[in-house]
Design a protein around this motif. Structure first.
Motif, PDB file in Angstrom:
ATOM      1  N   PHE A 110       5.454  -8.574  12.093  1.00  0.00           N
ATOM      2  CA  PHE A 110       5.100  -7.509  11.092  1.00  0.00           C
ATOM      3  C   PHE A 110       6.322  -8.265   9.963  1.00  0.00           C
ATOM      4  N   MET A 111       7.153  -8.437  10.289  1.00  0.00           N
ATOM      5  CA  MET A 111       7.990  -9.032   9.479  1.00  0.00           C
ATOM      6  C   MET A 111       7.719 -10.619   8.926  1.00  0.00           C
ATOM      7  N   VAL A 112       7.075 -11.401   9.482  1.00  0.00           N
ATOM      8  CA  VAL A 112       6.224 -12.597   9.108  1.00  0.00           C
ATOM      9  C   VAL A 112       5.251 -12.235   8.321  1.00  0.00           C
ATOM     10  N   LEU A 113       4.408 -11.213   8.488  1.00  0.00           N
ATOM     11  CA  LEU A 113       3.414 -10.855   7.749  1.00  0.00           C
ATOM     12  C   LEU A 113       3.662 -10.265   6.266  1.00  0.00           C
ATOM     13  N   SER A 114       4.908  -9.618   6.388  1.00  0.00           N
ATOM     14  CA  SER A 114       5.512  -9.098   5.357  1.00  0.00           C
ATOM     15  C   SER A 114       6.063  -9.812   4.324  1.00  0.00           C
ATOM     16  N   ALA A 115       6.629 -10.960   4.900  1.00  0.00           N
ATOM     17  CA  ALA A 115       7.311 -11.994   4.199  1.00  0.00           C
ATOM     18  C   ALA A 115       6.185 -12.914   3.495  1.00  0.00           C
ATOM     19  N   ILE A 116       5.117 -12.968   4.166  1.00  0.00           N
ATOM     20  CA  ILE A 116       3.918 -13.857   3.679  1.00  0.00           C
ATOM     21  C   ILE A 116       3.411 -12.994   2.407  1.00  0.00           C
ATOM     22  N   PHE A 117       3.315 -11.745   2.458  1.00  0.00           N
ATOM     23  CA  PHE A 117       2.716 -10.937   1.213  1.00  0.00           C
ATOM     24  C   PHE A 117       3.712 -11.014   0.186  1.00  0.00           C
ATOM     25  N   GLN A 118       5.164 -10.855   0.343  1.00  0.00           N
ATOM     26  CA  GLN A 118       5.968 -10.956  -0.637  1.00  0.00           C
ATOM     27  C   GLN A 118       6.029 -12.413  -1.127  1.00  0.00           C
ATOM     28  N   ALA A 119       5.825 -13.363  -0.502  1.00  0.00           N
ATOM     29  CA  ALA A 119       6.090 -14.528  -1.171  1.00  0.00           C
ATOM     30  C   ALA A 119       4.656 -15.025  -1.970  1.00  0.00           C
ATOM     31  N   SER A 120       3.704 -14.386  -1.528  1.00  0.00           N
ATOM     32  CA  SER A 120       2.535 -14.538  -2.189  1.00  0.00           C
ATOM     33  C   SER A 120       2.270 -13.629  -3.690  1.00  0.00           C
ATOM     34  N   TYR A 121       3.405 -12.894  -3.846  1.00  0.00           N
ATOM     35  CA  TYR A 121       3.403 -11.727  -4.813  1.00  0.00           C
ATOM     36  C   TYR A 121       2.469 -10.766  -4.793  1.00  0.00           C
ATOM     37  N   PHE A 122       2.499 -10.200  -3.615  1.00  0.00           N
ATOM     38  CA  PHE A 122       1.500  -9.087  -3.313  1.00  0.00           C
ATOM     39  C   PHE A 122       2.635  -8.018  -2.867  1.00  0.00           C
ATOM     40  N   ASN A 123       3.690  -7.877  -3.443  1.00  0.00           N
ATOM     41  CA  ASN A 123       4.692  -6.787  -2.996  1.00  0.00           C
ATOM     42  C   ASN A 123       4.374  -5.632  -2.980  1.00  0.00           C
ATOM     43  N   SER A 124       3.371  -5.100  -3.943  1.00  0.00           N
ATOM     44  CA  SER A 124       2.896  -3.472  -3.661  1.00  0.00           C
ATOM     45  C   SER A 124       2.107  -3.297  -2.422  1.00  0.00           C
ATOM     46  N   VAL A 125       1.384  -4.691  -2.086  1.00  0.00           N
ATOM     47  CA  VAL A 125       0.621  -4.354  -0.974  1.00  0.00           C
ATOM     48  C   VAL A 125       1.420  -4.164   0.445  1.00  0.00           C
ATOM     49  N   ALA A 126       2.614  -5.106   0.435  1.00  0.00           N
ATOM     50  CA  ALA A 126       3.583  -4.952   1.632  1.00  0.00           C
ATOM     51  C   ALA A 126       4.201  -3.772   1.654  1.00  0.00           C
ATOM     52  N   ILE A 127       4.488  -3.193   0.546  1.00  0.00           N
ATOM     53  CA  ILE A 127       5.197  -1.902   0.630  1.00  0.00           C
ATOM     54  C   ILE A 127       4.436  -0.839   1.030  1.00  0.00           C
ATOM     55  N   LYS A 128       2.859  -0.798   0.579  1.00  0.00           N
ATOM     56  CA  LYS A 128       1.680   0.159   1.028  1.00  0.00           C
ATOM     57  C   LYS A 128       1.599   0.027   2.427  1.00  0.00           C
ATOM     58  N   TYR A 129       1.572  -1.173   3.177  1.00  0.00           N
ATOM     59  CA  TYR A 129       1.359  -1.211   4.756  1.00  0.00           C
ATOM     60  C   TYR A 129       2.594  -0.877   5.151  1.00  0.00           C
ATOM     61  N   LEU A 130       3.750  -1.173   4.737  1.00  0.00           N
ATOM     62  CA  LEU A 130       5.052  -0.514   5.344  1.00  0.00           C
ATOM     63  C   LEU A 130       5.051   1.003   5.382  1.00  0.00           C
ATOM     64  N   LEU A 131       4.589   1.715   4.383  1.00  0.00           N
ATOM     65  CA  LEU A 131       4.610   3.043   4.300  1.00  0.00           C
ATOM     66  C   LEU A 131       3.543   3.695   5.124  1.00  0.00           C
ATOM     67  N   PHE A 132       2.304   2.659   5.532  1.00  0.00           N
ATOM     68  CA  PHE A 132       1.213   3.137   6.181  1.00  0.00           C
ATOM     69  C   PHE A 132       1.827   3.287   7.718  1.00  0.00           C
ATOM     70  N   GLY A 133       2.794   2.322   8.050  1.00  0.00           N
ATOM     71  CA  GLY A 133       3.001   1.944   9.425  1.00  0.00           C
ATOM     72  C   GLY A 133       4.136   3.156   9.563  1.00  0.00           C
ATOM     73  N   ILE A 134       4.804   3.578   8.870  1.00  0.00           N
ATOM     74  CA  ILE A 134       5.819   4.696   8.968  1.00  0.00           C
ATOM     75  C   ILE A 134       5.146   5.712   9.147  1.00  0.00           C
ATOM     76  N   GLY A 135       3.877   6.142   8.304  1.00  0.00           N
ATOM     77  CA  GLY A 135       3.144   7.261   8.538  1.00  0.00           C
ATOM     78  C   GLY A 135       2.471   7.367   9.975  1.00  0.00           C
ATOM     79  N   LEU A 136       2.085   6.157  10.377  1.00  0.00           N
ATOM     80  CA  LEU A 136       1.512   6.184  11.647  1.00  0.00           C
ATOM     81  C   LEU A 136       2.442   6.151  12.970  1.00  0.00           C
ATOM     82  N   LYS A 137       3.611   5.779  12.673  1.00  0.00           N
ATOM     83  CA  LYS A 137       4.612   6.048  13.592  1.00  0.00           C
ATOM     84  C   LYS A 137       5.050   7.708  13.811  1.00  0.00           C
ATOM     85  N   LEU A 138       5.374   8.223  12.938  1.00  0.00           N
ATOM     86  CA  LEU A 138       5.197   9.689  12.682  1.00  0.00           C
ATOM     87  C   LEU A 138       4.173  10.227  13.333  1.00  0.00           C
TER      88      LEU A 138
END
Length: 79
Positions: free
Chosen positions: A12-40
């Protein structure tokens, strides 16, 4: 169990870093929030059925689903 979850967390960390390095910060944050929601969502049933191992299982399951979705987005975007 926790070693497998650690590998999924690293993925997850590597994929998030790839998204952020590719200037897809909003997509990375969207998936982070989605993951937190799934965990809950998975947390309470997993703890109920698996007791003390349920929390780590819920984390691993939520992050695995999130990583698969992130990988699919990555392949779709760059192919």
């Amino acid at each position: 169990m926790s070693a497998v979850v650690c590998i999924v967390e690293a993925m997850f960390m590597v994929l998030s870093a790839i998204f952020q390095a590719s200037y897809f910060n909003s997509v990375a944050i969207k998936y982070l929030l989605f993951g937190i929601g799934l965990k809950l969502l998975f947390q309470f049933p997993c703890v109920y059925f698996m007791r003390e191992k349920g929390a780590i299982f819920a984390t691993g399951l939520a992050l695995l689903i999130t990583c698969l979705l992130m990988f699919r987005e990555l392949v779709h975007t760059f192919s």
